[in-house]
Design a protein around this motif. Structure first.
Motif, short mmCIF file in Angstrom:
data_model
loop_
_atom_site.label_atom_id
_atom_site.label_comp_id
_atom_site.label_asym_id
_atom_site.label_seq_id
_atom_site.Cartn_x
_atom_site.Cartn_y
_atom_site.Cartn_z
N MET A 1 0.80 -1.22 0.00
CA MET A 1 0.00 0.00 0.00
C MET A 1 0.84 1.28 0.00
O MET A 1 0.57 2.19 -0.77
CB MET A 1 -0.97 -0.02 1.18
N PRO A 2 1.87 1.40 0.85
CA PRO A 2 2.64 2.66 0.83
C PRO A 2 3.33 2.91 -0.51
O PRO A 2 3.68 4.05 -0.81
CB PRO A 2 3.67 2.46 1.95
N ASP A 3 3.53 1.85 -1.32
CA ASP A 3 4.20 2.02 -2.61
C ASP A 3 3.28 2.59 -3.68
O ASP A 3 3.75 3.05 -4.72
CB ASP A 3 4.75 0.67 -3.11
N VAL A 4 1.96 2.56 -3.45
CA VAL A 4 0.99 2.97 -4.47
C VAL A 4 1.06 4.47 -4.69
O VAL A 4 1.04 4.96 -5.81
CB VAL A 4 -0.43 2.51 -4.08
N GLY A 5 1.07 5.23 -3.59
CA GLY A 5 1.42 6.64 -3.67
C GLY A 5 0.43 7.59 -4.25
O GLY A 5 0.83 8.59 -4.82
N SER A 6 -0.88 7.36 -4.12
CA SER A 6 -1.87 8.32 -4.61
C SER A 6 -3.17 8.09 -3.88
O SER A 6 -3.63 6.95 -3.75
CB SER A 6 -2.07 8.15 -6.12
#
Length: 653
Positions: free
Chosen positions: A524-529
């Motif tokens: 989730m933190p990698d999705v970034g939007s």
């Protein structure tokens, strides 16, 4: 309609005031309006009537409302749940009302409520209606079965709140609370259809018993160490008393109780002159100590040799097994039927028989070696365990001898310091007296029978089918992941979510993204939007609802979404009123919102018994579907709100 939906949410005020928010089952229901009108309080009202431990309704509502209720419908069956609203300053109310039947009227006053009960009993009635934990047996009145799944564990699948809607850390409602998250995660296999309620209780009981066993084993180990230290001190004092003639030398295998009784006897004897510690005694102790050290070293050498032999045996067994497999092919050649002629020219020849005889002999040798290894391996393992136990016994014996040597040296020093042997005896009796008083003050706790605990754990382990649960849980995760991936493709996203797939896992729980181009695994933190976070939460929530519908899970067909427009229309001080959209030139945010709405209306059309309550700040006046689904519209101009400003303040405020 095959699932429970909400027909109405109502509030009762002083003087007979009543406010109803009527909803349509099996459809999208939109509540739109300005900030501060009470839209999000509807979620707290539903949650409070599902047995929440805290009343989180805003102060404005609590000062003007006496009770709140929810009317649930399931075909012809209806359920009215009402709950007293506590005044500001009081955390909650334990008084609930639950009525189940047909054609139930909505109460006009608190006096019209029927079915008064306490919190636990009310939750049990709601659970029976929803089908949660339907075992055909009930707990005692006012009590719940520990570890049992409750209606409170179903709330993560009903509410997509502002804390969740565009969060990169919170996956489902309630998981942000550290005190609630473990129970919510533990109940997931039950709601996903991997286990039934009986298995859930057994699994929870098994974990509790295992934790209890760990604690009791730790206590037993600590007590054993404490008793060992107490026994060693008592034994050392008795050895000194024996040298001074106060009592006979203690037996090596004497129990703690026997040693304490001997000390009591030594304490009561009058002091008299006796012999000093013998030099021969210390020599014997030193000789005994050297012998024990030699035995320990010998046993350690034997243990190393046994372990090396066991490793060699294991390696030899593997070699023999491989040889046997290779030679086993020859068993299929019927070696005993080899003819005495050449298979090519049929001339007399014994070569074939000789070769066959050699193969049979080799097979016999391999079989014998394999059997020998199978006989030797258990003996070597048993010998290793015996040597380990022998070393432990020798170490304990060494500690006792060291204690006696220290006692001898201490007694000799004390005797030299004291003017007479009588003084030495009196000094020792004083030490014994102090020791007995200190040991008497030590608490003697009773400990659980660990064998009983182990038997209970073994019984539950035989009843809990963890392999079946794992397979069913994996199937549920796969189906939910497929549903979520299909839904994500219909929602507006940006890279890296475009064209990617979602993978849902109960462990955590968590959702990971499988990137379309690189197959990279993104968390989730990698999705970034915020737009991506919104799409992922919407996709997961509806995927879970699809799965619940498919397996007929005991979860109401309700999904409450709290402002899916948050990533597109962030709240501002100058944007407190409703945002009306009525055509014209549109930016990307409005177009993205329309894609979300298209999905919601198409999804509700395809589902059976699913009801969506959409709480929104935006109003799409040019969309007939949106306008037709709007149940309440609370704008600044209209002055309407969940609780009217002209309601009287309740008497107890």
């Amino acid at each position: 309609m095959s699932r429970w939906n909400i027909a109405s949410i109502f509030f009762l005020g002083a003087g007979g005031a009543r406010r109803d928010v009527d909803l349509t089952p099996g459809a999208i229901n939109i509540i739109t309006g300005a900030s501060g009108t009470g839209k999000s309080a509807l979620i707290k009202a539903i949650d409070y009537c599902l047995g929440s431990g805290q009343c989180e309704l805003p102060a404005h509502i609590r000062r003007r409302s006496l009770a709140v209720g929810v009317k649930w419908v399931h075909g012809d069956e209806e359920m009215v749940v009402g709950r007293i609203i506590p005044p500001v300053g009081q955390a909650t109310s334990t008084q609930l009302f639950v009525t189940i039947g047909r054609k139930l009227p909505i109460p006009a006053t608190i006096g019209d409520f029927v079915g008064p009960t306490n919190l636990e009993s009310a939750k049990a009635q709601i659970e029976r209606a929803f089908g949660i934990g339907d075992l055909g047996a009930e707990a005692e009145p006012g009590r719940t079965v520990r570890g049992r799944t409750t209606v409170r564990h179903a709330t993560p699948y009903l509410f997509v709140t502002k804390e969740v809607i565009d969060s990169e850390t919170v996956l489902l409602h309630g998981l942000e609370r550290a005190d609630k998250a473990p129970d919510l995660v533990a109940s997931m296999p039950y709601f996903l259809g991997a286990i039934d309620d009986t298995s859930a209780i057994q699994e929870r009981q098994l974990k509790q018993l295992q934790r209890t066993l760990d604690r009791e084993e730790t206590k037993a180990s600590a007590r054993a160490k404490a008793n060992t230290a107490l026994r060693q001190r008592a034994f050392g004092l008795l050895v000194e008393a024996g040298r001074l003639g106060l009592t006979s030398p203690p037996a090596e295998d004497a129990s703690e109780t026997e040693l304490l009784a001997s000390l009591q006897q030594a304490q009561s004897i009058s002091t008299a002159a006796s012999t000093y510690p013998s030099e021969s005694e210390i020599a014997e102790l030193q000789q005994r100590r050297a012998s024990i050290l030699a035995d320990i070293e010998t046993a350690r050498g034997q243990l190393r040799s046994a372990r090396a032999a066991l490793r060699d045996a294991n390696g030899f067994a593997a070699v023999v097994t491989r040889q046997h497999k290779k030679l086993g092919l020859a068993e299929h050649l019927d070696l005993h039927k080899i003819a005495g002629v050449c298979p090519v020219c049929e001339a007399p020849s014994e070569k074939g028989r000789e070769t066959a005889q050699a193969l049979r002999q080799a097979l016999d040798v391999v079989r014998a070696e394999s059997a020998a290894v199978e006989r030797v391996q258990p003996r070597l393992a048993g010998h290793e365990l015996g040597l380990q136990e022998k070393i432990r016994g020798l170490n304990n014996e060494l500690r006792e001898v060291d204690g006696q040597i220290r006692s001898w040296l201490q007694q000799s020093a004390d005797t030299r310091r004291l003017a007479s042997l009588a003084q030495a005896k009196a000094h020792l009796q004083g030490r014994i007296s102090y020791f007995l008083e200190a040991s008497a003050e030590e608490p003697r706790q009773s400990f659980a029978d660990l064998n009983v605990l182990r038997a209970q754990i073994a019984k539950l382990e035989s009843q809990v089918d963890r392999e079946t649960k794992r397979i069913k849980l994996r199937r549920a995760e796969t189906k939910i992941s497929q549903f979520a991936s299909d839904i994500l493709a219909q929602l507006p996203t940006v890279a890296p979510c475009v064209g990617s797939e979602l993978e849902f896992a109960v462990t955590g729980p968590e959702v990971v993204l499988i990137e379309a181009d690189s197959d990279a695994v993104l968390r989730m933190p990698d999705v970034g939007s915020d737009q991506n976070y919104l799409a992922i939460h919407i996709a997961l929530s509806f995927a879970l609802q699809r799965h619940f519908e498919a397996i007929t899970a005991p979860v109401p067909g309700l999904l409450v979404l709290d402002q899916i427009s948050r990533p597109y229309f962030p709240a501002r001080d100058d944007d407190a009123d409703e945002r009306e959209i009525a055509g014209g030139q549109e930016d990307e945010d409005i177009q993205a919102m329309r894609r979300h709405l298209d999905f919601l209306f198409s999804e509700i059309e395809a589902r059976t018994g699913l009801q969506v309550l959409l709480i929104e700040h935006a109003y799409f006046a040019d969309d007939p579907r949106y306008v037709g689904s709007t149940r309440e519209r609370w704008t600044r101009a209209s002055g309407r709100a969940l609780i009217p400003q002209d309601w009287p303040i309740r008497p107890d405020v």
